[in-house]
Design an enzyme around this catalytic site. Structure first.
Site, PDB file in Angstrom:
ATOM      1  CG  ASP A 117      -2.121  -0.984   0.901  1.00  0.00           C
ATOM      2  OD1 ASP A 117      -2.492  -1.131  -0.282  1.00  0.00           O
ATOM      3  OD2 ASP A 117      -2.626  -1.602   1.847  1.00  0.00           O
ATOM      4  CG  ASP A 184      -7.534  -4.266  -1.948  1.00  0.00           C
ATOM      5  OD1 ASP A 184      -7.878  -5.337  -2.493  1.00  0.00           O
ATOM      6  OD2 ASP A 184      -7.965  -3.905  -0.853  1.00  0.00           O
TER       7      ASP A 184
END
Ligand code: GLY
Length: 405
Positions: A117, A184
């Site tokens: 991330d 994601d």
């Protein structure tokens, strides 16, 4: 600070000191313009309340809880502030966004804080600051984050591993994270493509292309729906199986995962111009449209049995809308572009009718009804990513085209 002391910027003309940016084209959508204006007002009102804290998830009273040192959502407030700065030219937004770099620096200095991330965290903060102000320190931080993301690539399976083991004393966690990729991840790839453009180092593009191809092959199903996760043998790189983590079941379709994929593949197209990326985004968006039927806000999972409560996920709606506007902007055929804008407009209608908190005087965020993690009981809250993509979608709808991905 910005507008007062320009020492923080160097080596590039600072375009951000110009007045607020104008959209490239104008759609007569007063509801979208008014909602966007309300977002900017809300951000200004909450500057002093939130300080440098980064919202994590909303409370029932529509105030925020805040991120710890390494949260994946750390960059979304900075992203909102840079958009607000772009729209208003108000230096207070830029200063608040730029001052968040100290917390991001701690992520760069602490390997245990890093996972895939890094893209979410650094694109909307440091890349944004570089784009908006030419600050070399922000550029350097973003490049260091891109290096750390690239280093996660596993060439045996051609993927970037999603999460990290917490510590050597948690073998269950190590087993769980090893060889796992998640939908994601597609939103982390723009950091690599940006670094490729910025440095001309083709390794960044190689890793982003390879990971995207792996996601397309294993996470996107042939019918355009998606797994949330895919597992590889971490030693041999052999593909093993699709799974879910936040969706209803391994065979269902988690709506926010589908949204990440739509937006992510469309972004890959913008960076590379390779048609298969846009085709993949189209396939995923068409499936989301079919799943939605006559709904305007996605349920948290598109494949729920009747007995399971279909909590809405406004964040999935906002991310999907932003991604579908992006697809529309990439279509050369005006009829096709209009079709996608129609779908995105319908999603925005749903958010404005059912989830909009910008007209709610006490709320600190923009959208209600975000389902962050239903299995953990987190079924309805404000979410900083829902809010960020709501702003992005409103801006895309109105013809703005400068974003930080
Ligand atoms: N990236 C984690 C989530 O969408 O909840």
């Amino acid at each position: 600070m910005y507008g007062i002391d320009t020492n923080m910027t160097s080596e590039r003309t600072n375009t951000a000191f110009r007045s607020a940016s104008a959209p490239l084209f104008s759609r007569r959508l007063p509801q979208h313009q008014q909602a966007l204006d309300r977002c900017v007002v809300r951000l200004r009102e909450t500057l002093a309340i939130d300080g440098l804290r980064n919202p994590k998830i909303g409370r029932a009273d529509f105030s925020w809880t805040y991120c710890g040192a390494s949260d994946w959502v750390m960059g979304f407030r900075a992203g909102q502030l840079w958009l607000a700065y772009q729209l208003s030219g108000d230096a207070a937004f830029a200063n608040s966004a730029a001052a968040r770099k100290a917390a991001l620096n701690a992520i760069l200095q602490t390997k245990a804080y890093q996972d895939h991330d890094l893209g979410f965290q650094f694109s909307l903060s440091c890349v944004a600051e570089w784009v908006m102000t030419g600050n070399m320190h922000a550029r350097d931080m973003a490049l260091r984050a891109a290096d750390a993301l690239r280093a996660r690539f596993d060439p045996s399976g051609n993927y970037i591993q999603a999460w990290s083991p917490v510590s050597p004393t948690t073998p269950e966690r190590s087993h769980f994270v090893s060889g796992r990729i998640i939908a994601d991840s597609m939103e982390n790839l723009p950091l690599l493509y940006w670094a490729w453009r910025e440095t001309a180092n083709a390794d960044f593009k190689y890793v982003a292309d390879a990971h995207a191809a792996t996601v397309a092959r294993h996470i996107v199903r042939p019918d355009g729906s998606s797994f949330h996760c895919f597992i590889f043998d971490p030693v041999t790189g052999q593909p093993l199986r699709g799974e879910t983590h936040q969706g209803y079941s391994h065979t269902s379709c988690w709506s926010r995962g589908q949204a990440w994929l739509i937006h992510g593949f469309a972004q890959c197209y913008l960076y590379t111009g390779e048609a298969w990326f846009l085709d993949t985004a189209r396939l995923l968006a068409a499936k989301a449209e079919q799943f939605l039927g006559d709904k305007k806000v996605p349920p948290w999972d598109y494949c729920l049995p009747a007995e399971v409560e279909a909590f809405r996920d406004s964040s999935a709606g906002a991310i999907t809308a932003a991604g579908v506007y992006l697809i529309a902007s990439a279509c050369s055929d005006e009829n096709e572009a209009e079709r996608w804008r129609g779908l995105a407009d319908r999603l925005m209608e749903g958010l404005l009718e059912q989830c909009d908190l910008t007209t709610h005087a006490e709320a600190h965020g923009f959208l209600d009804h975000g389902a962050s993690y239903v299995h953990a009981g987190l079924t309805r809250a404000m979410l900083p990513y829902g809010d960020y993509y709501f702003m992005e979608a409103l801006m895309r709808s109105l013809g703005h085209n400068q974003f930080f991905w």
